[in-house]
Design a protein around this motif. Structure first.
Motif, PDB file in Angstrom:
ATOM      1  N   ALA A  96       0.833  -1.208   0.000  1.00 43.12           N
ATOM      2  CA  ALA A  96       0.000   0.000   0.000  1.00 43.12           C
ATOM      3  C   ALA A  96       0.868   1.258   0.000  1.00 43.12           C
ATOM      4  O   ALA A  96       0.580   2.213  -0.736  1.00 43.12           O
ATOM      5  N   PHE A  97       1.927   1.261   0.810  1.00 40.06           N
ATOM      6  CA  PHE A  97       2.825   2.420   0.841  1.00 40.06           C
ATOM      7  C   PHE A  97       3.450   2.668  -0.524  1.00 40.06           C
ATOM      8  O   PHE A  97       3.416   3.775  -1.052  1.00 40.06           O
ATOM      9  N   ILE A  98       4.035   1.628  -1.106  1.00 41.39           N
ATOM     10  CA  ILE A  98       4.773   1.777  -2.360  1.00 41.39           C
ATOM     11  C   ILE A  98       3.836   2.092  -3.526  1.00 41.39           C
ATOM     12  O   ILE A  98       4.075   3.027  -4.294  1.00 41.39           O
ATOM     13  N   LEU A  99       2.756   1.312  -3.653  1.00 43.08           N
ATOM     14  CA  LEU A  99       1.810   1.555  -4.756  1.00 43.08           C
ATOM     15  C   LEU A  99       1.138   2.915  -4.609  1.00 43.08           C
ATOM     16  O   LEU A  99       0.928   3.624  -5.593  1.00 43.08           O
ATOM     17  N   GLY A 100       0.800   3.298  -3.385  1.00 40.29           N
ATOM     18  CA  GLY A 100       0.188   4.611  -3.148  1.00 40.29           C
ATOM     19  C   GLY A 100       1.137   5.745  -3.483  1.00 40.29           C
ATOM     20  O   GLY A 100       0.750   6.718  -4.145  1.00 40.29           O
ATOM     21  N   ALA A 101       2.394   5.630  -3.046  1.00 40.63           N
ATOM     22  CA  ALA A 101       3.384   6.678  -3.325  1.00 40.63           C
ATOM     23  C   ALA A 101       3.640   6.788  -4.827  1.00 40.63           C
ATOM     24  O   ALA A 101       3.701   7.900  -5.377  1.00 40.63           O
ATOM     25  N   LEU A 102       3.776   5.655  -5.509  1.00 43.21           N
ATOM     26  CA  LEU A 102       4.014   5.686  -6.954  1.00 43.21           C
ATOM     27  C   LEU A 102       2.810   6.259  -7.704  1.00 43.21           C
ATOM     28  O   LEU A 102       2.982   7.000  -8.684  1.00 43.21           O
ATOM     29  N   THR A 103       1.599   5.945  -7.247  1.00 43.18           N
ATOM     30  CA  THR A 103       0.396   6.505  -7.867  1.00 43.18           C
ATOM     31  C   THR A 103       0.375   8.025  -7.698  1.00 43.18           C
ATOM     32  O   THR A 103       0.080   8.765  -8.642  1.00 43.18           O
ATOM     33  N   LEU A 104       0.690   8.485  -6.506  1.00 45.37           N
ATOM     34  CA  LEU A 104       0.770   9.922  -6.234  1.00 45.37           C
ATOM     35  C   LEU A 104       1.815  10.584  -7.136  1.00 45.37           C
ATOM     36  O   LEU A 104       1.550  11.616  -7.763  1.00 45.37           O
TER      37      LEU A 104
END
Length: 125
Positions: A96-104
């Motif tokens: 969630a951290f990595i996918l969320g940060a990359l999406t942002l």
């Protein structure tokens, strides 16, 4: 050679393709992560919304608010381990951290291109 009056081409912006891939990875991640039912649905729902927003942005590259939606969805996915209480599930939390940060990051990276496409579309008659 393109100028500001050339319409934005649909299905070409790499940031939006990256958003689709990130969303699909989030949707599928419960297949290889240890999760609970609420965590699974959090990843599936946010991932599906991210992928759908990416497809929308690809189809309509001049609609700037799609990039803002992407940014918000990235933030929501990033904070979901705290909000949904799965910080103890290391794999799901880091996903969630990595996918969320990359999406942002992809949303922020796509904003200039979306603004340019929007201005180009506004100049057409």
């Amino acid at each position: 050679m393109s100028d500001m009056t050339t319409p934005a081409r649909a299905w070409t912006r790499w940031q939006d393709w990256a958003e689709v891939v990130l969303g699909v990875v989030a949707v599928l991640s419960p297949l290889w992560l240890d999760t609970t039912n609420p965590v699974t649905w959090t990843l599936i729902i946010l991932g599906a919304l991210i992928a759908l927003d990416g497809l929308f942005s690809l189809a309509m590259p001049g609609v700037v608010y799609g990039e803002y939606v992407q940014i918000v969805l990235g933030i929501l996915l990033f904070i979901s381990p705290w909000v949904m209480g799965f910080t103890d599930m290391t794999g799901a939390m880091w996903s969630a951290f990595i996918l969320g940060a990359l999406t942002l990051i992809m949303g922020l990276a796509a904003l200039p291109a979306a603004n340019t496409a929007h201005r180009g579309m506004a100049g057409q008659h």
